[in-house]
Write a protein that holds these residues in place. Structure first.
Motif, PDB file in Angstrom:
ATOM      1  N   GLY A   1       0.957  -0.986  -0.052  1.00 36.80           N
ATOM      2  CA  GLY A   1       0.039   0.043  -0.010  1.00 36.80           C
ATOM      3  C   GLY A   1       0.832   1.244   0.001  1.00 36.80           C
ATOM      4  N   LEU A   2       2.024   1.312   0.815  1.00 39.76           N
ATOM      5  CA  LEU A   2       2.768   2.450   0.800  1.00 39.76           C
ATOM      6  C   LEU A   2       3.634   2.624  -0.471  1.00 39.76           C
ATOM      7  N   ALA A   3       3.876   1.412  -0.911  1.00 40.44           N
ATOM      8  CA  ALA A   3       4.732   1.593  -2.223  1.00 40.44           C
ATOM      9  C   ALA A   3       3.800   2.250  -3.297  1.00 40.44           C
ATOM     10  N   GLY A   4       2.679   1.759  -3.346  1.00 42.38           N
ATOM     11  CA  GLY A   4       1.717   2.161  -4.177  1.00 42.38           C
ATOM     12  C   GLY A   4       1.310   3.570  -4.264  1.00 42.38           C
ATOM     13  N   ILE A   5       1.176   4.203  -2.756  1.00 37.36           N
ATOM     14  CA  ILE A   5       0.648   5.825  -2.798  1.00 37.36           C
ATOM     15  C   ILE A   5       1.846   6.346  -3.195  1.00 37.36           C
ATOM     16  N   ILE A   6       2.905   6.149  -2.963  1.00 36.90           N
ATOM     17  CA  ILE A   6       4.283   6.756  -3.072  1.00 36.90           C
ATOM     18  C   ILE A   6       4.382   6.944  -4.708  1.00 36.90           C
ATOM     19  N   ALA A   7       4.340   5.763  -5.387  1.00 38.83           N
ATOM     20  CA  ALA A   7       4.405   5.775  -6.977  1.00 38.83           C
ATOM     21  C   ALA A   7       3.325   6.707  -7.530  1.00 38.83           C
ATOM     22  N   MET A   8       2.009   6.655  -7.171  1.00 41.24           N
ATOM     23  CA  MET A   8       0.963   7.378  -7.718  1.00 41.24           C
ATOM     24  C   MET A   8       1.108   8.828  -7.147  1.00 41.24           C
ATOM     25  N   SER A   9       2.132   9.266  -6.259  1.00 42.38           N
ATOM     26  CA  SER A   9       2.298  10.593  -5.855  1.00 42.38           C
ATOM     27  C   SER A   9       1.077  11.120  -5.199  1.00 42.38           C
ATOM     28  N   ARG A  10       0.366  10.382  -4.415  1.00 41.37           N
ATOM     29  CA  ARG A  10      -0.621  10.619  -3.521  1.00 41.37           C
ATOM     30  C   ARG A  10      -0.519  10.492  -1.942  1.00 41.37           C
ATOM     31  N   THR A  11       0.707  10.898  -1.558  1.00 39.39           N
ATOM     32  CA  THR A  11       1.060  10.813  -0.202  1.00 39.39           C
ATOM     33  C   THR A  11       0.061  11.567   0.684  1.00 39.39           C
ATOM     34  N   LYS A  12      -0.600  12.910   0.036  1.00 36.49           N
ATOM     35  CA  LYS A  12      -1.582  13.668   0.731  1.00 36.49           C
ATOM     36  C   LYS A  12      -2.760  12.783   1.175  1.00 36.49           C
ATOM     37  N   GLN A  13      -3.073  11.825   0.444  1.00 36.98           N
ATOM     38  CA  GLN A  13      -4.058  10.821   0.747  1.00 36.98           C
ATOM     39  C   GLN A  13      -3.714   9.856   1.598  1.00 36.98           C
ATOM     40  N   LEU A  14      -2.740   9.542   2.178  1.00 31.55           N
ATOM     41  CA  LEU A  14      -2.398   8.632   3.049  1.00 31.55           C
ATOM     42  C   LEU A  14      -3.412   8.497   4.215  1.00 31.55           C
ATOM     43  N   THR A  15      -3.634   9.566   5.206  1.00 29.96           N
ATOM     44  CA  THR A  15      -4.444   9.719   6.236  1.00 29.96           C
ATOM     45  C   THR A  15      -5.848   9.015   5.746  1.00 29.96           C
ATOM     46  N   ALA A  16      -6.198   9.735   4.798  1.00 25.77           N
ATOM     47  CA  ALA A  16      -7.838   9.256   4.437  1.00 25.77           C
ATOM     48  C   ALA A  16      -7.616   7.622   3.878  1.00 25.77           C
ATOM     49  N   SER A  17      -6.661   7.289   3.340  1.00 20.42           N
ATOM     50  CA  SER A  17      -6.457   5.788   2.653  1.00 20.42           C
ATOM     51  C   SER A  17      -6.425   4.765   3.938  1.00 20.42           C
ATOM     52  N   LEU A  18      -5.810   5.300   4.985  1.00 22.69           N
ATOM     53  CA  LEU A  18      -5.661   4.342   6.422  1.00 22.69           C
ATOM     54  C   LEU A  18      -6.914   4.431   7.012  1.00 22.69           C
ATOM     55  N   SER A  19      -7.711   5.413   7.174  1.00 24.08           N
ATOM     56  CA  SER A  19      -8.893   5.772   7.762  1.00 24.08           C
ATOM     57  C   SER A  19      -9.773   4.789   7.143  1.00 24.08           C
ATOM     58  N   TYR A  20      -9.917   4.767   5.647  1.00 24.39           N
ATOM     59  CA  TYR A  20     -10.952   4.108   5.090  1.00 24.39           C
ATOM     60  C   TYR A  20     -10.554   2.585   5.272  1.00 24.39           C
ATOM     61  N   GLY A  21      -9.425   2.323   5.026  1.00 25.04           N
ATOM     62  CA  GLY A  21      -8.854   0.884   5.147  1.00 25.04           C
ATOM     63  C   GLY A  21      -9.075   0.263   6.572  1.00 25.04           C
ATOM     64  N   LEU A  22      -8.932   1.015   7.614  1.00 25.90           N
ATOM     65  CA  LEU A  22      -9.224   0.685   9.072  1.00 25.90           C
ATOM     66  C   LEU A  22     -10.578   0.273   9.361  1.00 25.90           C
ATOM     67  N   GLU A  23     -11.330   1.401   8.817  1.00 24.60           N
ATOM     68  CA  GLU A  23     -12.769   1.492   9.084  1.00 24.60           C
ATOM     69  C   GLU A  23     -13.614  -0.191   8.623  1.00 24.60           C
ATOM     70  N   LYS A  24     -12.874  -0.278   7.235  1.00 23.19           N
ATOM     71  CA  LYS A  24     -13.565  -1.551   6.581  1.00 23.19           C
ATOM     72  C   LYS A  24     -13.074  -2.654   7.416  1.00 23.19           C
ATOM     73  N   MET A  25     -11.644  -2.994   7.602  1.00 18.66           N
ATOM     74  CA  MET A  25     -11.185  -3.922   8.176  1.00 18.66           C
ATOM     75  C   MET A  25     -11.629  -3.974   9.821  1.00 18.66           C
ATOM     76  N   SER A  26     -11.816  -3.020  10.444  1.00 16.02           N
ATOM     77  CA  SER A  26     -12.390  -2.988  11.831  1.00 16.02           C
ATOM     78  C   SER A  26     -13.842  -3.645  11.711  1.00 16.02           C
TER      79      SER A  26
END
Length: 414
Positions: free
Chosen positions: A251-276
């Motif tokens: 996931g981290l490699a992908g977000i760096i390759a896409m230059s979307r690191t600003k969306q990391l917090t939102a991505s982590l929140s979404y992923g945690l919500e689904k997995m929780s």
């Protein structure tokens, strides 16, 4: 503990789930009542319930880690880009095949099957409108692809099955590749033969998609590629990288390759919500699994299979199918089956990898029943009425049976 106690507990859980009670609490209450009804003292019942949760706790941690990759794929638009690329590459004449393959790939790389369907649904609606396809046909195409991808993915159902059998996750994913391909072929055949001409046509408007904002395809696919590359190091070279590391790293490699690191917090929140939500469900599942594991229910099922001359190796896919019917969930079904029957399956001489693979594929047979969320989420993705959604259950079950049977046959061969 007698089998009747476990059956009573499961029945109560099913009734409560059908009446729209919270699934996790329904399973916990079913476990308590089932344990007491089966002859355990209340203290013993609680002990076995806690032990059941302990058995699956390592898998829960890995499932939470999987939320990083899943969240990145969805929130950055990588999943939408992958689906659009596949559909456009195959063209309009093969649009249904493209829908099957797009959801297949998304689930295979770690997106939840219901999220994969929701992601592809706006594209499917546009395709259905342009080609005059029925809602039933396009939804079945997406569900079929998702089921096939789900048995070879680093999704919670595969993680939990591998963990409970103490098997390598990439190996469990790998051995089901041919069954998944067979399932894809059968899915294409079903979609081609059954056109559902009388079904409701697509009339809802296409959702707008800001395609300019989507990342490039190679960036979108990089994250899952990194995860899979790290996971297959174990069978190829003996280097062990735990999914707890490989999934977030992808996931981290992908977000760096896409230059979307600003969306990391939102991505982590979404992923945690689904997995929780999955983790909470698994806690409830673990409690009733602890009761089943300490009951004679598995002996009753084995005796039934023996009377039909099916043998103990048939326990794995049957257990997966039965438990997916109880919970209407691939993940919960795979959890109940693997926790309760892993010991019996391994004692029968079945390799751990194939035991986990067969339970995982078996859990796709009846995970779409109406008392589960998948049934309603997929219907809502194309605004399908309940009557037509019910008609798809037989076709979904057929695809699940093909996957389970194929896995069973290849397990017998190997």
């Amino acid at each position: 503990m007698t089998a009747i106690g476990a059956i009573i507990g499961l029945a109560i859980a099913i009734i409560l789930i059908l009446r729209r009670f919270n699934t996790a609490y329904s399973l916990i209450l079913g476990a308590v009542i089932g344990g007491v009804a089966g002859g355990f003292a209340l203290t013993e019942t609680i002990t076995f319930m806690v032990e059941g949760v302990k058995d699956i706790s390592p898998a829960i941690i890995r499932i939470l880690a999987a939320g990083v990759l899943s969240g990145v794929l969805i929130k950055t638009g990588a999943a939408s880009r992958i689906a659009l690329t596949i559909i456009r590459s195959l063209g309009r004449k093969k649009s249904l095949v493209a829908l099957i393959l797009s959801v297949f790939l998304l689930t295979a790389i770690g997106v939840f099957i219901d999220v994969a369907v929701l992601t592809v649904a706006p594209i499917a609606i546009a395709v259905g409108k342009g080609m005059d396809y029925s809602k039933m046909r396009i939804l079945l195409a997406m569900i079929a692809g998702g089921k096939c991808g789900n048995i070879i993915s680093p999704n919670p159902n595969t993680i939990i099955a591998a963990e409970n059998f103490n098997a390598s996750l990439p190996s469990v994913m790998y051995v089901n590749i041919i069954p998944a391909v067979i399932g894809l072929a059968v899915s294409v055949l079903i979609i081609s033969v059954f056109k559902f001409e009388g079904g409701e046509r697509v009339t809802v408007s296409e959702e707008s998609r800001d395609e300019e904002g989507l990342p490039a395809f190679w960036c979108s696919i990089l994250g899952p590629a990194v995860t899979i590359a790290m996971l297959i190091l174990r069978p190829l070279t003996g280097i062990v990288i735990d999914p707890l590391i490989a999934l977030p790293a992808g996931g981290l490699a992908g977000i760096i390759a896409m230059s979307r690191t600003k969306q990391l917090t939102a991505s982590l929140s979404y992923g945690l919500e689904k997995m929780s939500s999955v983790a909470v469900l698994l806690i409830g599942t673990g409690t009733i699994a602890g009761i089943i594991k300490n009951s004679t229910l598995k002996d009753v099922i084995i005796s039934g299979l023996d009377s039909l001359s099916l043998g103990e190796s048939f326990v794995a896919p049957v257990a997966g199918a039965l438990m997916s019917a109880v919970t209407a969930s691939t993940t919960a079904g795979a959890t109940l089956a693997s926790v309760s029957f892993a010991g019996v399956i391994l004692a029968a001489g079945i390799p751990a990898v194939w035991g986990a693979a067969m339970i995982n594929s078996g859990a796709t047979v009846l995970d779409h029943l109406p008392h589960g969320s998948f049934f309603h989420v997929t219907a809502g993705s194309v605004e399908m009425n309940l009557r037509e959604r019910l008609k798809l259950i037989a076709y979904e079950s057929l695809i699940g049976i093909v996957l389970a049977a194929s896995s069973y046959i290849f397990a017998a061969i190997y």
